[in-house]
Design a protein around this motif. Structure first.
Motif, mmCIF file in Angstrom:
data_model
loop_
_atom_site.group_PDB
_atom_site.id
_atom_site.type_symbol
_atom_site.label_atom_id
_atom_site.label_comp_id
_atom_site.label_asym_id
_atom_site.label_seq_id
_atom_site.Cartn_x
_atom_site.Cartn_y
_atom_site.Cartn_z
ATOM 1 N N CYS A 27 0.786 -1.240 0.000
ATOM 2 C CA CYS A 27 0.000 0.000 0.000
ATOM 3 C C CYS A 27 0.814 1.284 0.000
ATOM 4 O O CYS A 27 0.239 2.370 -0.021
ATOM 5 C CB CYS A 27 -0.932 0.009 1.206
ATOM 6 S SG CYS A 27 -2.101 -1.347 1.213
ATOM 7 N N TYR A 30 0.075 3.690 -3.035
ATOM 8 C CA TYR A 30 -1.234 4.340 -2.960
ATOM 9 C C TYR A 30 -1.221 5.487 -1.948
ATOM 10 O O TYR A 30 -1.800 6.542 -2.193
ATOM 11 C CB TYR A 30 -2.318 3.331 -2.561
ATOM 12 C CG TYR A 30 -2.599 2.301 -3.615
ATOM 13 C CD1 TYR A 30 -3.231 2.649 -4.803
ATOM 14 C CD2 TYR A 30 -2.248 0.972 -3.429
ATOM 15 C CE1 TYR A 30 -3.494 1.708 -5.776
ATOM 16 C CE2 TYR A 30 -2.512 0.024 -4.390
ATOM 17 C CZ TYR A 30 -3.139 0.398 -5.559
ATOM 18 O OH TYR A 30 -3.392 -0.541 -6.513
ATOM 19 N N GLU A 31 -0.573 5.248 -0.818
ATOM 20 C CA GLU A 31 -0.523 6.293 0.201
ATOM 21 C C GLU A 31 0.261 7.503 -0.298
ATOM 22 O O GLU A 31 -0.171 8.650 -0.114
ATOM 23 C CB GLU A 31 0.114 5.745 1.481
ATOM 24 C CG GLU A 31 0.112 6.748 2.602
ATOM 25 C CD GLU A 31 0.821 6.259 3.844
ATOM 26 O OE1 GLU A 31 0.397 6.641 4.932
ATOM 27 O OE2 GLU A 31 1.803 5.502 3.714
ATOM 28 N N HIS A 33 0.768 8.508 -3.430
ATOM 29 C CA HIS A 33 0.008 9.230 -4.451
ATOM 30 C C HIS A 33 -1.109 10.061 -3.820
ATOM 31 O O HIS A 33 -1.356 11.202 -4.225
ATOM 32 C CB HIS A 33 -0.582 8.262 -5.473
ATOM 33 C CG HIS A 33 0.426 7.667 -6.379
ATOM 34 N ND1 HIS A 33 1.238 8.423 -7.196
ATOM 35 C CD2 HIS A 33 0.788 6.389 -6.601
ATOM 36 C CE1 HIS A 33 2.046 7.635 -7.878
ATOM 37 N NE2 HIS A 33 1.792 6.386 -7.531
ATOM 38 N N PHE A 34 -1.774 9.500 -2.820
ATOM 39 C CA PHE A 34 -2.844 10.225 -2.158
ATOM 40 C C PHE A 34 -2.307 11.469 -1.452
ATOM 41 O O PHE A 34 -2.849 12.567 -1.599
ATOM 42 C CB PHE A 34 -3.557 9.308 -1.166
ATOM 43 C CG PHE A 34 -4.499 10.037 -0.257
ATOM 44 C CD1 PHE A 34 -5.629 10.644 -0.766
ATOM 45 C CD2 PHE A 34 -4.248 10.115 1.094
ATOM 46 C CE1 PHE A 34 -6.499 11.334 0.076
ATOM 47 C CE2 PHE A 34 -5.111 10.785 1.932
ATOM 48 C CZ PHE A 34 -6.240 11.395 1.420
ATOM 49 N N CYS A 50 -8.991 14.358 -4.887
ATOM 50 C CA CYS A 50 -8.210 13.171 -4.528
ATOM 51 C C CYS A 50 -9.068 12.055 -3.951
ATOM 52 O O CYS A 50 -8.540 11.110 -3.364
ATOM 53 C CB CYS A 50 -7.129 13.547 -3.527
ATOM 54 S SG CYS A 50 -6.084 14.905 -4.072
ATOM 55 N N MET A 53 -8.226 8.559 -5.297
ATOM 56 C CA MET A 53 -6.970 8.030 -4.755
ATOM 57 C C MET A 53 -7.153 7.563 -3.314
ATOM 58 O O MET A 53 -6.574 6.561 -2.908
ATOM 59 C CB MET A 53 -5.874 9.083 -4.824
ATOM 60 C CG MET A 53 -5.442 9.394 -6.208
ATOM 61 S SD MET A 53 -4.120 10.577 -6.196
ATOM 62 C CE MET A 53 -4.025 10.950 -7.921
ATOM 63 N N ASP A 56 -8.849 4.165 -3.445
ATOM 64 C CA ASP A 56 -7.880 3.119 -3.783
ATOM 65 C C ASP A 56 -6.997 2.776 -2.587
ATOM 66 O O ASP A 56 -6.749 1.604 -2.307
ATOM 67 C CB ASP A 56 -6.999 3.567 -4.952
ATOM 68 C CG ASP A 56 -7.763 3.651 -6.256
ATOM 69 O OD1 ASP A 56 -8.859 3.062 -6.350
ATOM 70 O OD2 ASP A 56 -7.256 4.310 -7.182
ATOM 71 N N TYR A 57 -6.550 3.785 -1.883
ATOM 72 C CA TYR A 57 -5.709 3.582 -0.698
ATOM 73 C C TYR A 57 -6.486 2.846 0.390
ATOM 74 O O TYR A 57 -5.985 1.901 0.999
ATOM 75 C CB TYR A 57 -5.213 4.939 -0.203
ATOM 76 C CG TYR A 57 -4.490 4.926 1.106
ATOM 77 C CD1 TYR A 57 -3.400 4.097 1.322
ATOM 78 C CD2 TYR A 57 -4.891 5.742 2.148
ATOM 79 C CE1 TYR A 57 -2.735 4.093 2.532
ATOM 80 C CE2 TYR A 57 -4.232 5.746 3.354
ATOM 81 C CZ TYR A 57 -3.154 4.912 3.542
ATOM 82 O OH TYR A 57 -2.503 4.904 4.742
ATOM 83 N N CYS A 60 -6.900 -0.776 -0.547
ATOM 84 C CA CYS A 60 -5.650 -1.508 -0.363
ATOM 85 C C CYS A 60 -5.450 -1.880 1.101
ATOM 86 O O CYS A 60 -4.988 -2.965 1.410
ATOM 87 C CB CYS A 60 -4.474 -0.677 -0.863
ATOM 88 S SG CYS A 60 -2.889 -1.508 -0.723
#
Length: 100
Positions: A27, A30-31, A33-34, A50, A53, A56-57, A60
């Motif tokens: 993860c 994802y973190e 990008h967020f 966001c 994102m 998605d995070y 995950c």
């Protein structure tokens, strides 16, 4: 979705790094990008820009859709076995001993 503390103190600065996903290989991307998106847009606009994102995070971390998918597959296998479509409760045979 707001991760900033209400009152910022030295204690919140020291304990702020505890709740992150950077130790998890699955993860961490994802973190990052967020948080990069939230940093770029700021807190007010970041909620809207966001949100995908963050979803998605969150997926995950919690694996909610994956668990629902597995539950649905097990329910379908059980239904097919009860109807007689499948000869045994599990569709695949186990691997032979020492087959690897």
């Amino acid at each position: 979705m707001d991760f900033t503390p209400i009152f910022r103190t030295p204690v919140t600065d020291l304990t702020g790094c505890i709740l992150n996903a950077q130790q998890s290989k699955r993860c961490r991307g994802y973190e990052m990008h967020f948080y990069e998106c939230m940093e770029a847009y700021g807190i007010p606009k970041g909620y809207k820009k966001c949100s995908d994102m963050f979803e998605d995070y969150h997926e995950c971390l919690n694996l909610g859709k994956q668990k629902q998918r597995v539950t649905a597959m097990k329910a379908e296998q059980a239904r097919q076995y009860r109807e007689g479509t499948l000869p045994k409760p599990y569709a695949a045979d186990p691997p032979k001993i020492d087959s690897y």
